[in-house]
Design an enzyme around this catalytic site. Structure first.
Site, short mmCIF file in Angstrom:
data_model
loop_
_atom_site.label_atom_id
_atom_site.label_comp_id
_atom_site.label_asym_id
_atom_site.label_seq_id
_atom_site.Cartn_x
_atom_site.Cartn_y
_atom_site.Cartn_z
N ASP A 1 0.85 -1.19 0.00
CA ASP A 1 0.00 0.00 0.00
C ASP A 1 0.88 1.24 0.00
O ASP A 1 2.00 1.22 0.55
CB ASP A 1 -0.91 0.01 1.24
CG ASP A 1 -2.02 -1.02 1.16
OD1 ASP A 1 -2.49 -1.32 0.05
OD2 ASP A 1 -2.43 -1.52 2.22
N ASP B 1 -6.97 -1.43 -4.60
CA ASP B 1 -8.02 -1.10 -3.63
C ASP B 1 -8.96 -0.04 -4.20
O ASP B 1 -10.17 -0.11 -4.02
CB ASP B 1 -7.41 -0.58 -2.33
CG ASP B 1 -6.52 -1.59 -1.64
OD1 ASP B 1 -6.73 -2.81 -1.84
OD2 ASP B 1 -5.62 -1.16 -0.89
#
Length: 162
Positions: free
Chosen positions: A119, A137
């Site tokens: 991330d 995401d």
């Protein structure tokens, strides 16, 4: 042989996968773990890892969650491909499903390759930070919103209540 309508949506999912993986590789090669690069007020690039699911759910569960979320994402991906085969002509739904498929596979690649999801997008307000996320995401979230909108915008048929 794949139907051309289905192929178009699978190619869109592939574009999401490539964008996700390329962006993650760029961040992995440019930053060290937890390094923060301010972009503008309210947004940073930061390298972090998520061993759980959304919002780091089950991140500290001891390792079994990696396999569980990988299998879950693969099962969901198979269901999405099956649904796309049946509904490839429904543009809004197929677009949404393609985004979700690409995002799911993008994160599966990370789980298999690294044991966690990479991330790097950090949105914040003052000192409150949204959990870091990535292109995959984002595609999953946009796809989910579009699926809800598709359900709301579909015309009612005679056999549907109210």
């Amino acid at each position: 042989m794949l139907k051309s309508g289905l192929l178009r949506w699978l190619l869109l999912a592939l574009v999401v996968i490539v964008a996700d993986q390329v962006s993650k590789q760029m961040v992995l090669s440019a930053l060290t773990f937890h390094q923060v690069v301010p972009v503008f007020p309210g947004f940073n690039i930061v390298l972090t890892y998520n061993e759980g699911a959304a919002f780091s759910f089950l991140a500290a569960a001891g390792g079994w969650q990696r396999h569980f979320f990988t299998l879950l994402a693969l099962a969901v991906s198979a269901a999405i491909v099956w649904t796309l085969r049946k509904h490839h002509a429904e543009r809004r739904l197929a677009f949404a499903l393609s985004l979700i498929l690409g995002g799911a596979i993008g994160n599966v690649i990370d789980r298999i390759s690294y044991g966690h999801v990479v991330d790097f997008l950090d949105v914040y307000w003052n000192t409150a930070h949204w959990p870091a996320f990535n292109v995959a995401d984002s595609a999953i979230c946009v796809g989910a919103v579009l699926m809800v909108l598709d359900g709301l915008l579909k015309p009612k048929t005679a056999d549907q209540p109210g």
